[in-house]
Write a protein that holds these residues in place. Sequence first.
Motif, mmCIF file in Angstrom:
data_model
loop_
_atom_site.group_PDB
_atom_site.id
_atom_site.type_symbol
_atom_site.label_atom_id
_atom_site.label_comp_id
_atom_site.label_asym_id
_atom_site.label_seq_id
_atom_site.Cartn_x
_atom_site.Cartn_y
_atom_site.Cartn_z
ATOM 1 N N LEU A 1 77.034 63.905 122.187
ATOM 2 C CA LEU A 1 76.321 62.998 121.359
ATOM 3 C C LEU A 1 75.446 61.828 122.135
ATOM 4 C CD1 LEU A 1 79.022 62.503 118.648
ATOM 5 C CD2 LEU A 1 76.884 63.877 118.397
ATOM 6 N N THR A 2 74.418 61.543 121.592
ATOM 7 C CA THR A 2 73.801 60.358 122.198
ATOM 8 C C THR A 2 73.721 59.303 121.178
ATOM 9 O OG1 THR A 2 72.792 61.864 123.659
ATOM 10 C CG2 THR A 2 71.564 59.684 123.132
ATOM 11 N N CYS A 3 73.855 57.748 121.619
ATOM 12 C CA CYS A 3 73.549 56.935 120.967
ATOM 13 C C CYS A 3 72.682 56.300 121.488
ATOM 14 C CB CYS A 3 74.794 55.904 120.656
ATOM 15 S SG CYS A 3 74.923 54.558 119.710
ATOM 16 N N THR A 4 71.545 55.712 120.603
ATOM 17 C CA THR A 4 70.322 54.936 120.793
ATOM 18 C C THR A 4 70.407 53.619 120.213
ATOM 19 O OG1 THR A 4 69.044 57.071 121.173
ATOM 20 C CG2 THR A 4 67.799 55.146 121.002
ATOM 21 N N VAL A 5 70.254 52.683 121.204
ATOM 22 C CA VAL A 5 70.307 51.333 120.781
ATOM 23 C C VAL A 5 69.143 50.686 120.941
ATOM 24 C CG1 VAL A 5 71.457 49.274 121.274
ATOM 25 C CG2 VAL A 5 72.832 51.291 121.914
ATOM 26 N N SER A 6 68.690 49.793 119.825
ATOM 27 C CA SER A 6 67.801 49.098 119.670
ATOM 28 C C SER A 6 67.994 47.723 119.455
ATOM 29 C CB SER A 6 66.614 49.717 118.737
ATOM 30 O OG SER A 6 67.129 49.787 117.707
ATOM 31 N N GLY A 7 67.108 46.665 119.763
ATOM 32 C CA GLY A 7 67.355 45.261 119.453
ATOM 33 C C GLY A 7 68.240 44.711 120.282
ATOM 34 N N GLY A 8 68.986 45.242 121.327
ATOM 35 C CA GLY A 8 69.423 44.643 122.374
ATOM 36 C C GLY A 8 69.806 45.620 123.583
ATOM 37 N N SER A 9 70.268 44.982 124.838
ATOM 38 C CA SER A 9 70.284 45.846 125.730
ATOM 39 C C SER A 9 71.698 46.413 126.060
ATOM 40 C CB SER A 9 69.727 45.272 127.219
ATOM 41 O OG SER A 9 70.077 46.182 128.445
ATOM 42 N N ILE A 10 72.014 47.712 126.545
ATOM 43 C CA ILE A 10 73.089 48.219 126.907
ATOM 44 C C ILE A 10 74.054 47.506 127.968
ATOM 45 C CG2 ILE A 10 73.102 50.026 125.305
ATOM 46 C CD1 ILE A 10 72.880 51.659 128.019
ATOM 47 N N THR A 11 73.057 46.757 128.789
ATOM 48 C CA THR A 11 73.555 46.199 129.980
ATOM 49 C C THR A 11 73.956 44.667 129.818
ATOM 50 O OG1 THR A 11 71.393 45.722 130.892
ATOM 51 C CG2 THR A 11 72.382 47.762 131.558
ATOM 52 N N ALA A 12 73.540 44.183 128.707
ATOM 53 C CA ALA A 12 73.765 42.646 128.410
ATOM 54 C C ALA A 12 75.342 42.583 128.291
ATOM 55 C CB ALA A 12 73.098 42.680 126.825
ATOM 56 N N HIS A 13 75.402 41.115 129.182
ATOM 57 C CA HIS A 13 76.845 40.797 129.193
ATOM 58 C C HIS A 13 77.331 40.248 127.921
ATOM 59 C CE1 HIS A 13 76.455 39.466 133.626
ATOM 60 N NE2 HIS A 13 76.421 40.924 133.429
ATOM 61 N N TYR A 14 78.399 40.434 127.333
ATOM 62 C CA TYR A 14 79.722 41.141 127.871
ATOM 63 C C TYR A 14 80.081 42.253 127.112
ATOM 64 C CZ TYR A 14 80.326 37.426 130.994
ATOM 65 O OH TYR A 14 79.969 36.245 132.040
ATOM 66 N N TYR A 15 78.931 42.980 126.414
ATOM 67 C CA TYR A 15 79.199 43.876 125.374
ATOM 68 C C TYR A 15 79.815 45.323 126.207
ATOM 69 C CZ TYR A 15 76.552 40.939 122.494
ATOM 70 O OH TYR A 15 75.978 39.789 121.853
ATOM 71 N N TYR A 16 80.701 45.968 125.049
ATOM 72 C CA TYR A 16 81.171 47.357 125.522
ATOM 73 C C TYR A 16 80.620 48.297 124.310
ATOM 74 C CZ TYR A 16 84.756 45.837 128.990
ATOM 75 O OH TYR A 16 85.254 45.126 129.997
ATOM 76 N N TRP A 17 80.340 49.359 124.802
ATOM 77 C CA TRP A 17 79.760 50.394 123.781
ATOM 78 C C TRP A 17 80.712 51.653 123.555
ATOM 79 C CZ3 TRP A 17 75.318 48.170 121.763
ATOM 80 C CH2 TRP A 17 74.854 47.538 122.560
ATOM 81 N N SER A 18 81.047 52.002 122.320
ATOM 82 C CA SER A 18 82.055 52.712 122.044
ATOM 83 C C SER A 18 81.799 53.971 121.040
ATOM 84 C CB SER A 18 83.327 51.550 121.384
ATOM 85 O OG SER A 18 84.273 52.766 121.227
#
Length: 126
Positions: free
Chosen positions: A20-37
């Motif tokens: 599965l793939t999750c495409t993120v928009s409106g924010g970067s997946i490298t932005a501090h300090y988020y986790y992607w689950s």
Amino acid sequence: QVQLQESGPGLVQPSQKLYLTCTVSGGSITAHYYYWSWIRHSPGKGLEWMGAISYGGNTFYSPSLKSRTATSRDTSKNQFTLELNSVTPEDTAVYYCARISWTYGTSWYLGFIDSWGQGTLVTVSL
């Protein structure tokens, strides 16, 4: 406002790999300090947290799924992925991707989900 969208096959055969793939928009997946689950929901088990990848690329997995699960990311596409190996009918569920934010005090941190994808149904069957 960040938005997440899952994509992948709706039907997987037993013993195969789910991807599965999750495409993120409106924010970067490298932005501090988020986790992607990744989280899934099935009628028999309820909500189950599967794993996460941090803004820095570190990965974390549920102990019960660790041997079959991998998550990775493609920062150029602002996407993160889930691989689940050797699926069985018990892996049939709605799969969600989500963003984890953090709040903290002087001696504690608390993670909470502040954004969800709409979910995608994956059925494991012949």
